[in-house]
Design a protein around this motif. Structure first.
Motif, PDB file in Angstrom:
ATOM      1  N   GLY A  19       0.832  -1.202   0.000  1.00  0.00           N
ATOM      2  CA  GLY A  19       0.000   0.000   0.000  1.00  0.00           C
ATOM      3  C   GLY A  19       0.868   1.254   0.000  1.00  0.00           C
ATOM      4  N   VAL A  20       0.408   2.279  -0.675  1.00  0.00           N
ATOM      5  CA  VAL A  20       1.179   3.514  -0.790  1.00  0.00           C
ATOM      6  C   VAL A  20       0.291   4.700  -0.437  1.00  0.00           C
ATOM      7  CG1 VAL A  20       2.437   5.031  -2.359  1.00  0.00           C
ATOM      8  CG2 VAL A  20       2.717   2.569  -2.541  1.00  0.00           C
ATOM      9  N   VAL A  21       0.755   5.528   0.468  1.00  0.00           N
ATOM     10  CA  VAL A  21       0.062   6.773   0.802  1.00  0.00           C
ATOM     11  C   VAL A  21       0.495   7.855  -0.178  1.00  0.00           C
ATOM     12  CG1 VAL A  21      -0.201   8.583   2.543  1.00  0.00           C
ATOM     13  CG2 VAL A  21      -0.113   6.184   3.237  1.00  0.00           C
ATOM     14  N   ARG A  22      -0.448   8.616  -0.673  1.00  0.00           N
ATOM     15  CA  ARG A  22      -0.115   9.725  -1.580  1.00  0.00           C
ATOM     16  C   ARG A  22       0.260  10.928  -0.727  1.00  0.00           C
ATOM     17  NH1 ARG A  22      -4.964   7.436  -3.943  1.00  0.00           N
ATOM     18  NH2 ARG A  22      -4.285   6.026  -5.590  1.00  0.00           N
ATOM     19  N   TRP A  23       1.545  11.064  -0.499  1.00  0.00           N
ATOM     20  CA  TRP A  23       2.018  12.070   0.439  1.00  0.00           C
ATOM     21  C   TRP A  23       1.828  13.489  -0.079  1.00  0.00           C
ATOM     22  CZ3 TRP A  23       2.505  10.423   5.124  1.00  0.00           C
ATOM     23  CH2 TRP A  23       2.843   9.094   5.351  1.00  0.00           C
ATOM     24  N   SER A  24       1.678  13.668  -1.375  1.00  0.00           N
ATOM     25  CA  SER A  24       1.415  15.021  -1.885  1.00  0.00           C
ATOM     26  C   SER A  24       0.041  15.502  -1.408  1.00  0.00           C
ATOM     27  CB  SER A  24       1.495  15.041  -3.412  1.00  0.00           C
ATOM     28  OG  SER A  24       0.626  14.072  -3.978  1.00  0.00           O
ATOM     29  N   THR A  25      -0.954  14.605  -1.484  1.00  0.00           N
ATOM     30  CA  THR A  25      -2.282  14.944  -0.965  1.00  0.00           C
ATOM     31  C   THR A  25      -2.235  15.110   0.549  1.00  0.00           C
ATOM     32  OG1 THR A  25      -3.352  13.722  -2.758  1.00  0.00           O
ATOM     33  CG2 THR A  25      -4.683  14.185  -0.802  1.00  0.00           C
ATOM     34  N   ALA A  26      -1.526  14.189   1.219  1.00  0.00           N
ATOM     35  CA  ALA A  26      -1.403  14.289   2.675  1.00  0.00           C
ATOM     36  C   ALA A  26      -0.714  15.584   3.078  1.00  0.00           C
ATOM     37  CB  ALA A  26      -0.620  13.091   3.216  1.00  0.00           C
ATOM     38  N   GLY A  27       0.271  16.016   2.290  1.00  0.00           N
ATOM     39  CA  GLY A  27       0.963  17.263   2.592  1.00  0.00           C
ATOM     40  C   GLY A  27       0.039  18.463   2.530  1.00  0.00           C
ATOM     41  N   ARG A  28      -0.853  18.479   1.541  1.00  0.00           N
ATOM     42  CA  ARG A  28      -1.830  19.580   1.464  1.00  0.00           C
ATOM     43  C   ARG A  28      -2.769  19.546   2.661  1.00  0.00           C
ATOM     44  NH1 ARG A  28      -1.648  18.098  -4.044  1.00  0.00           N
ATOM     45  NH2 ARG A  28      -3.584  16.903  -3.939  1.00  0.00           N
ATOM     46  N   MET A  29      -3.119  18.341   3.101  1.00  0.00           N
ATOM     47  CA  MET A  29      -3.956  18.214   4.291  1.00  0.00           C
ATOM     48  C   MET A  29      -3.251  18.750   5.521  1.00  0.00           C
ATOM     49  SD  MET A  29      -5.729  14.467   3.841  1.00  0.00           S
ATOM     50  CE  MET A  29      -5.252  14.178   5.516  1.00  0.00           C
ATOM     51  N   PHE A  30      -1.982  18.376   5.693  1.00  0.00           N
ATOM     52  CA  PHE A  30      -1.232  18.851   6.862  1.00  0.00           C
ATOM     53  C   PHE A  30      -1.138  20.375   6.855  1.00  0.00           C
ATOM     54  CE2 PHE A  30       1.265  14.633   6.621  1.00  0.00           C
ATOM     55  CZ  PHE A  30       0.277  13.991   7.353  1.00  0.00           C
ATOM     56  N   ALA A  31      -0.930  20.955   5.662  1.00  0.00           N
ATOM     57  CA  ALA A  31      -0.854  22.415   5.561  1.00  0.00           C
ATOM     58  C   ALA A  31      -2.178  23.049   5.978  1.00  0.00           C
ATOM     59  CB  ALA A  31      -0.488  22.824   4.138  1.00  0.00           C
ATOM     60  N   ALA A  32      -3.293  22.448   5.537  1.00  0.00           N
ATOM     61  CA  ALA A  32      -4.609  22.975   5.918  1.00  0.00           C
ATOM     62  C   ALA A  32      -4.831  22.854   7.412  1.00  0.00           C
ATOM     63  CB  ALA A  32      -5.715  22.234   5.154  1.00  0.00           C
ATOM     64  N   TRP A  33      -4.377  21.752   8.006  1.00  0.00           N
ATOM     65  CA  TRP A  33      -4.509  21.586   9.458  1.00  0.00           C
ATOM     66  C   TRP A  33      -3.763  22.684  10.201  1.00  0.00           C
ATOM     67  CZ3 TRP A  33      -3.444  15.603  10.276  1.00  0.00           C
ATOM     68  CH2 TRP A  33      -4.468  14.882   9.648  1.00  0.00           C
ATOM     69  N   GLY A  34      -2.536  22.969   9.749  1.00  0.00           N
ATOM     70  CA  GLY A  34      -1.750  23.998  10.418  1.00  0.00           C
ATOM     71  C   GLY A  34      -2.300  25.391  10.248  1.00  0.00           C
ATOM     72  N   LEU A  35      -2.973  25.633   9.122  1.00  0.00           N
ATOM     73  CA  LEU A  35      -3.495  26.974   8.843  1.00  0.00           C
ATOM     74  C   LEU A  35      -4.870  27.219   9.457  1.00  0.00           C
ATOM     75  CD1 LEU A  35      -2.492  27.327   5.070  1.00  0.00           C
ATOM     76  CD2 LEU A  35      -1.559  28.635   6.991  1.00  0.00           C
TER      77      LEU A  35
END
Length: 404
Positions: free
Chosen positions: A297-313
């Motif tokens: 299984g592979v996590v799409r870290w580019s999508t996850a990265g956008r999520m993390f940015a939204a969480w921080g903002l």
């Protein structure tokens, strides 16, 4: 006790509007993986989630008391217009992240809005810093990590136990388990997120001297908040369901079951302790943990990265919008009216923008636009072989093909 004034009535209506946006913003938490694996049809899934959200709203008031008597200092002169401004900041941020299809935290949008509006109106002394750290910030960091690790371990255990079983035969059982665990997440969501609106309305009633300080939410508040979040859930936040179900990783029935069970456990435990955590972050962490837990299984870290940015903002962005709204609302009736008009205009503009590329129950499981795999995704795909019996294909590393 005084009667409910027009301003408090406006605050109550605005709080229920936020509750509605919370419902469709967070539908993905319970039902994204169930929909993406085909365990339930999309409309059936959101209807089931709506009913259980409503039931969950009646199970506890611990989180509501954290909101109404913990985060803000009631003695610092918190006025109803401040709460109104905080809700406006939360609603605008919820709709912006919904438009982008990002599963950000409705809870943190609410906290950010209330904190920003309170600081702008009454100063930093109006915030109970210890409560913010202990019951908001620490759970925000720990809960998704705990849920992610739990889902990863549960996924690995699930595949190990069923490694010699017929996949077609076990898929039925896992889909049934997904339906049960999705129902548990929906119930947990109602016990946590619906209470946040109950707490805000109770805080407004306390600020307007309608109920006594430290009061529990009145029954009509519990009923109205539960119905608002259930209706929002039934509408279905299809954009975010697509991202969580297809955009983070490719979920199979065993992973979906593990992710939802882990998330529900964390949410229910936190609700019991009065921790007002983000159910979105918990469920997203569980999905990522399940993605890592499946061999190949592979996590799409580019999508996850956008999520993390939204969480921080989320906290600062909602806080800034709410602070501006509070400064306007403090000017009197014309200020409150201006904030309401601007908020309505912003919400209308976001809705019009969403109509350009609509997402609903008919296309929620369609593939995302093509996206180049990131460095982390490619590296993981290279070092972790796919499950036995499968060969590595472009779908293992190409998110566009993988979600097709």
């Amino acid at each position: 006790m005084e009667h409910i004034t027009l301003l408090i009535g406006i605050v109550i209506i605005t709080a229920l509007v936020f509750d509605f946006t919370n419902g469709f913003h967070d539908t993905a938490n319970a039902m994204a993986t169930t929909i993406s694996t085909g365990a339930l049809k999309p409309k059936t899934a959101v209807a089931m989630s709506a009913v259980l959200n409503l039931v969950g709203a009646f199970l506890s008031v611990e989180v509501a008391k954290t909101i109404s008597g913990g985060i803000l200092d009631e003695s610092a002169g918190i006025k109803p217009e401040v709460i109104f401004a905080g809700l406006v900041g939360a609603i605008v941020w919820n709709l912006l992240t919904w438009l982008a299809g990002l599963p950000s935290s409705s809870s943190h949008a609410l906290f950010g809005g209330l904190i920003g509006a309170s600081v702008a109106s009454a100063g930093f002394g109006s915030i109970n810093g210890d409560a913010v750290v202990m019951k908001v910030l620490i759970p925000a960091v720990c809960a998704p990590l705990v849920a992610g690790v739990g889902a990863m371990l549960a996924t690995r255990l699930t595949y190990r136990i069923g490694r010699n079983a017929d996949p077609a035969a076990t898929a039925k059982g896992y889909r049934a388990g997904q339906i049960a665990s999705a129902g548990l997440v929906s119930l947990a969501h109602g016990t946590n997120d619906a209470q946040k609106t109950m707490g805000v309305i109770t805080l407004a009633l306390i600020a307007g001297n309608v109920v006594a300080p430290d009061s529990d939410p009145p029954l009509w508040v519990i009923v109205s908040a539960g119905m608002a979040i259930a209706l929002g859930t039934f509408i279905g936040g299809w954009r975010i369901i697509r991202t969580m179900g297809k955009g983070i990783t490719d979920i199979q029935p065993p992973q979906g079951f593990a992710a939802q069970t882990g998330a529900a456990t964390v949410i229910l435990a936190s609700s019991h302790l009065g921790f007002s955590l983000s159910t979105t972050q918990v469920c997203s962490g569980s999905v990522m943990g399940a993605g890592v837990g499946r061999k190949g299984g592979v996590v799409r870290w580019s999508t996850a990265g956008r999520m993390f940015a939204a969480w921080g903002l989320t906290l600062p962005s909602a806080g800034l919008v709410a602070a501006g709204a509070a400064l306007l609302a403090d000017q009197g009736d014309w200020g409150v009216t201006t904030v309401a008009v601007l908020a309505l205009a912003a919400c209308t503009a976001i809705w019009i923008a969403s109509r350009r590329k609509p997402v609903d129950h008919t296309n929620v499981n369609e593939a995302h636009d093509a996206e180049e795999p990131g460095v982390i995704t490619t590296a993981i795909a290279a070092v972790i072989p796919p499950p036995a019996g499968l060969t590595t294909t472009a779908a293992d590393t190409d998110p566009a093909k993988a979600s097709a």
